[in-house]
Each structure stands twice: as structure tokens, then as C-alpha cells.
Write a protein that holds these residues in place. Structure first.
Motif, PDB file in Angstrom:
ATOM      1  N   LEU A   1      31.667  40.630  59.753  1.00  0.00           N
ATOM      2  CA  LEU A   1      31.035  41.111  58.527  1.00  0.00           C
ATOM      3  C   LEU A   1      31.850  40.708  57.304  1.00  0.00           C
ATOM      4  N   ASP A   2      33.176  40.857  57.392  1.00  0.00           N
ATOM      5  CA  ASP A   2      34.041  40.463  56.275  1.00  0.00           C
ATOM      6  C   ASP A   2      33.887  38.983  55.950  1.00  0.00           C
ATOM      7  N   ARG A   3      33.854  38.142  56.973  1.00  0.00           N
ATOM      8  CA  ARG A   3      33.687  36.694  56.744  1.00  0.00           C
ATOM      9  C   ARG A   3      32.335  36.397  56.088  1.00  0.00           C
ATOM     10  N   THR A   4      31.304  37.091  56.537  1.00  0.00           N
ATOM     11  CA  THR A   4      29.973  36.895  55.968  1.00  0.00           C
ATOM     12  C   THR A   4      29.942  37.325  54.507  1.00  0.00           C
ATOM     13  N   ILE A   5      30.522  38.475  54.216  1.00  0.00           N
ATOM     14  CA  ILE A   5      30.556  38.982  52.834  1.00  0.00           C
ATOM     15  C   ILE A   5      31.373  38.052  51.952  1.00  0.00           C
ATOM     16  N   GLU A   6      32.507  37.572  52.446  1.00  0.00           N
ATOM     17  CA  GLU A   6      33.336  36.658  51.660  1.00  0.00           C
ATOM     18  C   GLU A   6      32.578  35.366  51.353  1.00  0.00           C
ATOM     19  N   GLY A   7      31.842  34.851  52.325  1.00  0.00           N
ATOM     20  CA  GLY A   7      31.030  33.654  52.095  1.00  0.00           C
ATOM     21  C   GLY A   7      29.946  33.897  51.069  1.00  0.00           C
ATOM     22  N   LEU A   8      29.316  35.055  51.153  1.00  0.00           N
ATOM     23  CA  LEU A   8      28.269  35.402  50.184  1.00  0.00           C
ATOM     24  C   LEU A   8      28.859  35.522  48.777  1.00  0.00           C
ATOM     25  N   LEU A   9      30.029  36.143  48.665  1.00  0.00           N
ATOM     26  CA  LEU A   9      30.664  36.283  47.351  1.00  0.00           C
ATOM     27  C   LEU A   9      31.043  34.919  46.771  1.00  0.00           C
ATOM     28  N   MET A  10      31.487  33.997  47.628  1.00  0.00           N
ATOM     29  CA  MET A  10      31.805  32.645  47.151  1.00  0.00           C
ATOM     30  C   MET A  10      30.554  31.950  46.624  1.00  0.00           C
ATOM     31  N   ALA A  11      29.443  32.133  47.322  1.00  0.00           N
ATOM     32  CA  ALA A  11      28.188  31.524  46.894  1.00  0.00           C
ATOM     33  C   ALA A  11      27.645  32.204  45.640  1.00  0.00           C
TER      34      ALA A  11
ATOM     35  N   PHE B   1      28.024  48.379  51.688  1.00  0.00           N
ATOM     36  CA  PHE B   1      29.189  47.970  52.471  1.00  0.00           C
ATOM     37  C   PHE B   1      30.528  48.334  51.834  1.00  0.00           C
ATOM     38  N   GLY B   2      30.502  48.905  50.649  1.00  0.00           N
ATOM     39  CA  GLY B   2      31.758  49.295  49.989  1.00  0.00           C
ATOM     40  C   GLY B   2      32.682  48.115  49.750  1.00  0.00           C
ATOM     41  N   ILE B   3      32.120  46.993  49.284  1.00  0.00           N
ATOM     42  CA  ILE B   3      32.944  45.799  49.114  1.00  0.00           C
ATOM     43  C   ILE B   3      34.045  45.990  48.075  1.00  0.00           C
ATOM     44  N   HIS B   4      33.873  46.930  47.173  1.00  0.00           N
ATOM     45  CA  HIS B   4      34.908  47.201  46.184  1.00  0.00           C
ATOM     46  C   HIS B   4      36.130  47.850  46.823  1.00  0.00           C
ATOM     47  N   GLN B   5      35.964  48.379  48.032  1.00  0.00           N
ATOM     48  CA  GLN B   5      37.076  48.967  48.782  1.00  0.00           C
ATOM     49  C   GLN B   5      37.560  48.031  49.879  1.00  0.00           C
ATOM     50  N   HIS B   6      36.632  47.549  50.682  1.00  0.00           N
ATOM     51  CA  HIS B   6      36.981  46.797  51.883  1.00  0.00           C
ATOM     52  C   HIS B   6      37.157  45.301  51.651  1.00  0.00           C
ATOM     53  N   ASN B   7      36.580  44.774  50.599  1.00  0.00           N
ATOM     54  CA  ASN B   7      36.643  43.341  50.315  1.00  0.00           C
ATOM     55  C   ASN B   7      37.088  43.091  48.871  1.00  0.00           C
TER      56      ASN B   7
ATOM     57  N   LEU C   1      36.160  40.026  46.216  1.00  0.00           N
ATOM     58  CA  LEU C   1      35.351  40.373  45.043  1.00  0.00           C
ATOM     59  C   LEU C   1      36.078  39.967  43.766  1.00  0.00           C
ATOM     60  N   LEU C   2      37.370  40.178  43.734  1.00  0.00           N
ATOM     61  CA  LEU C   2      38.154  39.792  42.566  1.00  0.00           C
ATOM     62  C   LEU C   2      38.111  38.279  42.353  1.00  0.00           C
ATOM     63  N   VAL C   3      38.233  37.521  43.413  1.00  0.00           N
ATOM     64  CA  VAL C   3      38.151  36.057  43.303  1.00  0.00           C
ATOM     65  C   VAL C   3      36.779  35.650  42.772  1.00  0.00           C
ATOM     66  N   CYS C   4      35.746  36.337  43.193  1.00  0.00           N
ATOM     67  CA  CYS C   4      34.377  36.043  42.751  1.00  0.00           C
ATOM     68  C   CYS C   4      34.217  36.248  41.251  1.00  0.00           C
TER      69      CYS C   4
ATOM     70  N   LEU D   1      35.746  49.168  39.289  1.00  0.00           N
ATOM     71  CA  LEU D   1      35.357  49.709  40.589  1.00  0.00           C
ATOM     72  C   LEU D   1      36.344  49.371  41.697  1.00  0.00           C
ATOM     73  N   LEU D   2      37.109  48.295  41.503  1.00  0.00           N
ATOM     74  CA  LEU D   2      38.004  47.841  42.562  1.00  0.00           C
ATOM     75  C   LEU D   2      38.988  48.938  42.936  1.00  0.00           C
ATOM     76  N   CYS D   3      39.144  49.136  44.214  1.00  0.00           N
ATOM     77  CA  CYS D   3      40.091  50.135  44.708  1.00  0.00           C
ATOM     78  C   CYS D   3      41.462  49.502  44.770  1.00  0.00           C
ATOM     79  N   LEU D   4      42.302  49.885  43.836  1.00  0.00           N
ATOM     80  CA  LEU D   4      43.633  49.301  43.754  1.00  0.00           C
ATOM     81  C   LEU D   4      44.699  50.190  44.344  1.00  0.00           C
ATOM     82  N   ASN D   5      44.356  51.390  44.711  1.00  0.00           N
ATOM     83  CA  ASN D   5      45.315  52.299  45.321  1.00  0.00           C
ATOM     84  C   ASN D   5      45.380  52.005  46.803  1.00  0.00           C
ATOM     85  N   SER D   6      46.404  51.289  47.192  1.00  0.00           N
ATOM     86  CA  SER D   6      46.541  50.884  48.577  1.00  0.00           C
ATOM     87  C   SER D   6      47.864  51.385  49.120  1.00  0.00           C
TER      88      SER D   6
END
Length: 90
Positions: free
Chosen positions: A12-22, A43-49, A53-56, A72-77
Motif C-alpha cells: 500500500l505504501d509503495r502504491t501511495i508513493e507512486g500515486l503521489l509522484m504522479a 489512508f492517513g497519508i499525512h501520518q503514514h506517508n 507527501l512532503l516530496v509531492c 497536516l503533516l505529522c511531525l511528532n515522531s
């Protein structure tokens, strides 16, 4: 064959990353905003990806849409390395 949960998440992460690149070149289009809203809600991409998302959105750093998504990006890690990578966004 049935995938394990970690394998399914990686796929799922690979698919989402590909979609964000496109999606990146079309970030300012209203349709792209709808897609991002769906991905954030579903999918909570602002948390999990967040890095993908930032690169996009990074090429659009001078727009209000960048600011809206960056908020929206979750920066608290818990991870020190990811904290160091994104500390400049705060």
C-alpha cells in the motif's frame, strides 16, 4: 495467496508513493486536491506517508496549498532520525 499485514502495508505504501509522484505535477489542480483529501481521510497519508507527501508538495512551497498540506503533516515522531530530517518544517 494471502499477504501478511506488514506485506500488505508495504505494498500500500509503495502504491501511495507512486500515486503521489504522479500527482505532484498536478498539485495545484482542484482534482488533485480532491484526491489528496481522500488519501488523507481514508489512508492517513499525512501520518503514514508524510515524507512522500512532503516530496509531492515541496515544489509548491510558495503557495497557500503547500502551507495547508504542510500543517497536516505529522511531525511528532518518536524516531530521532525522522525528527532530525523534518525539524526545519516547524
Amino acid at each position: 495467496s494471502r499477504q501478511s499485514v506488514p506485506e500488505a502495508n508495504e505494498r500500500l505504501d509503495r502504491t501511495i508513493e507512486g500515486l503521489l509522484m504522479a500527482l505532484g505535477p498536478h498539485f495545484l489542480a482542484n482534482a488533485a486536491h480532491k484526491v489528496l483529501e481522500y488519501l488523507i481521510r481514508r489512508f492517513g497519508i499525512h501520518q503514514h506517508n508524510a515524507p512522500a507527501l512532503l516530496v509531492c508538495i515541496l515544489p509548491y512551497h510558495d503557495t497557500r496549498w503547500f502551507v495547508r498540506v504542510a500543517r497536516l503533516l505529522c511531525l511528532n515522531s518518536a524516531s530521532d532520525s525522522s525528527e532530525r530530517k523534518r525539524h526545519w518544517l516547524r
